[in-house]
Design an enzyme around this catalytic site. Structure first.
Site, PDB file in Angstrom:
ATOM      1  CB  CYS A 236      -0.883   0.068   1.234  1.00  0.00           C
ATOM      2  SG  CYS A 236      -1.853  -1.386   1.565  1.00  0.00           S
TER       3      CYS A 236
HETATM    4  O1  KQY Z   1      -4.547  -1.206   0.811  1.00  0.00           O
HETATM    5  C1  KQY Z   1      -3.974  -0.182   0.481  1.00  0.00           C
HETATM    6  N1  KQY Z   1      -3.553  -0.072  -0.758  1.00  0.00           N
HETATM    7  C2  KQY Z   1      -3.865   1.054   1.294  1.00  0.00           C
HETATM    8  C3  KQY Z   1      -4.364   1.062   2.652  1.00  0.00           C
HETATM    9  C4  KQY Z   1      -4.687   2.470   3.025  1.00  0.00           C
HETATM   10  C5  KQY Z   1      -5.218   2.593   4.368  1.00  0.00           C
HETATM   11  C6  KQY Z   1      -5.528   3.984   4.735  1.00  0.00           C
HETATM   12  N2  KQY Z   1      -5.399   4.232   6.109  1.00  0.00           N
END
Ligand code: KQY
Length: 349
Positions: free
Chosen positions: A341
């Site tokens: 992420c």
């Molecule tokens: O799963 C993702 N690509 C990002 C997670 C973001 C979480 C925001 N707090």
């Protein structure tokens, strides 16, 4: 859109700083982001987007091989706010700049406002002098994975959530994906990881390890709500063929934990209006699938959990040609995501 396992030019990240998402003024998270950046930079160049008032801190925390680029953002999830890079047959790279509403806007989103986040993709592309496609659909990079050969996986929980594109039908959403990413086949999984605040991003649940093969977040515990979710994903994948007509080979990786936020961790996060609270006892959406595939390497999260060893062995066996580096990543998990992420690959030519 190339598969993540194809060659990269570089990896983009964003520097964490908001004290209402990262505990203790984001210092522990900054240390782990720095370790992730250093691990990836063993395999490919890394560029870190940093806000103006954090430049000095970032310079003092990052080794000189990490390029620091001035980019303002509301938080540090480059996968979701950065561009999705695409490449044509002439090897020209362009970036898709999706609309963004902080994972659900005022209907279940994580914070308000998100005005800086919506400029991140444009800033990245401007820095790289890369042409940009502006796509008028709300979509986060973590909500999609492709195999680079015409197949995309995503989840209904996220892309069909009324807090993303309530005016678009499933077919219209598919058409946007096909048009911008040049995919032909979309495999819809149901829900994402249990309690994932992104409304079930696929990048925490399942990823391609190569065309025709996926790795699926799994639990053997039938009493865990994750069990039904993972079984459903398994059934949908087993019943699908990809864009090339191949049956998909599914590898399972057992989840850590379950893991929960502690009281001490929660107390270290500032409580603010317009920001989703992070309370002690909250189940964390911990997953080993949330790793980054770099050139010749894998950078994966570890949780100091009894499943860590087997998870690392599994990933090594699936990527025998790559060096697998584990990073203790609980500090990223506390912010709601993990290594995949916070990274975004820019394809090589
Ligand atoms: O799963 C993702 N690509 C990002 C997670 C973001 C979480 C925001 N707090």
């Amino acid at each position: 859109m190339p598969g993540e396992f194809e060659p990269h030019e570089k990896c983009w990240m964003l520097w964490p700083e908001r004290p209402d998402n990262w505990r203790l003024n984001a210092v522990p998270a900054q240390n782990v982001f720095s370790l992730v950046a250093q691990a990836i930079s063993r395999f490919e160049p890394v560029a870190m987007g940093v806000s103006k008032h954090q430049i000095e801190t970032a310079q003092n925390s990052l080794p000189s091989e990490i390029e620091i680029v001035h980019i303002e953002s509301d938080d540090s999830w480059m996968r979701d706010t950065g561009p999705t890079f695409v490449k044509n047959d002439s090897n020209e790279v362009r970036g898709v700049d999706w609309d963004f509403n902080a994972w659900g806007g005022l209907n279940g989103g994580i914070y308000f406002p998100w005005d800086k986040d919506i400029c991140v993709a444009k800033e990245v592309l401007k820095h790289g002098k890369i042409d940009r496609y502006k796509a008028c659909i709300i979509l986060e990079g973590g909500a999609i994975h492709t195999d680079g050969e015409g197949t995309l996986i995503t989840t209904e929980e996220c892309l069909l959530n009324p807090n993303r594109n309530p005016d678009l039908s499933k077919t219209q959403i598919e058409n946007h994906l096909k048009e911008y990413l040049n995919v032909e086949k979309i495999i819809w999984l149901g829900k994402g990881v249990f309690m994932d605040e992104t409304d079930g991003h696929v990048d925490n649940l399942c990823c391609f390890t190569r065309p025709g093969e996926v790795l699926l977040h799994w639990t053997d515990d039938k009493t865990d709500p994750q069990y039904e979710i993972s079984c459903d994903a398994f059934d949908r994948l087993s019943g699908s063929v990809d864009a090339k007509g191949r049956k998909i080979k599914i590898h399972k990786i057992h989840q850590p934990g379950p893991l929960y936020m502690t009281e001490a961790e929660s107390l270290g996060i500032e409580k603010k209006p317009n920001v989703a609270p992070r309370n002690d006892g909250n189940r964390l959406a911990a997953s080993y699938v949330n790793f980054y595939i770099a050139n010749n390497g894998i950078v994966m999260p570890l949780f100091d959990d009894p499943h860590d060893k087997a998870a690392m062995e599994k990933i090594k066996s699936l990527f025998p040609e790559r060096i697998v580096v584990g990073i203790y990543a609980r500090e990223i998990l506390l912010g709601g995501g993990n290594i995949h992420c916070i990274t975004q690959q820019q394809p090589g030519v």
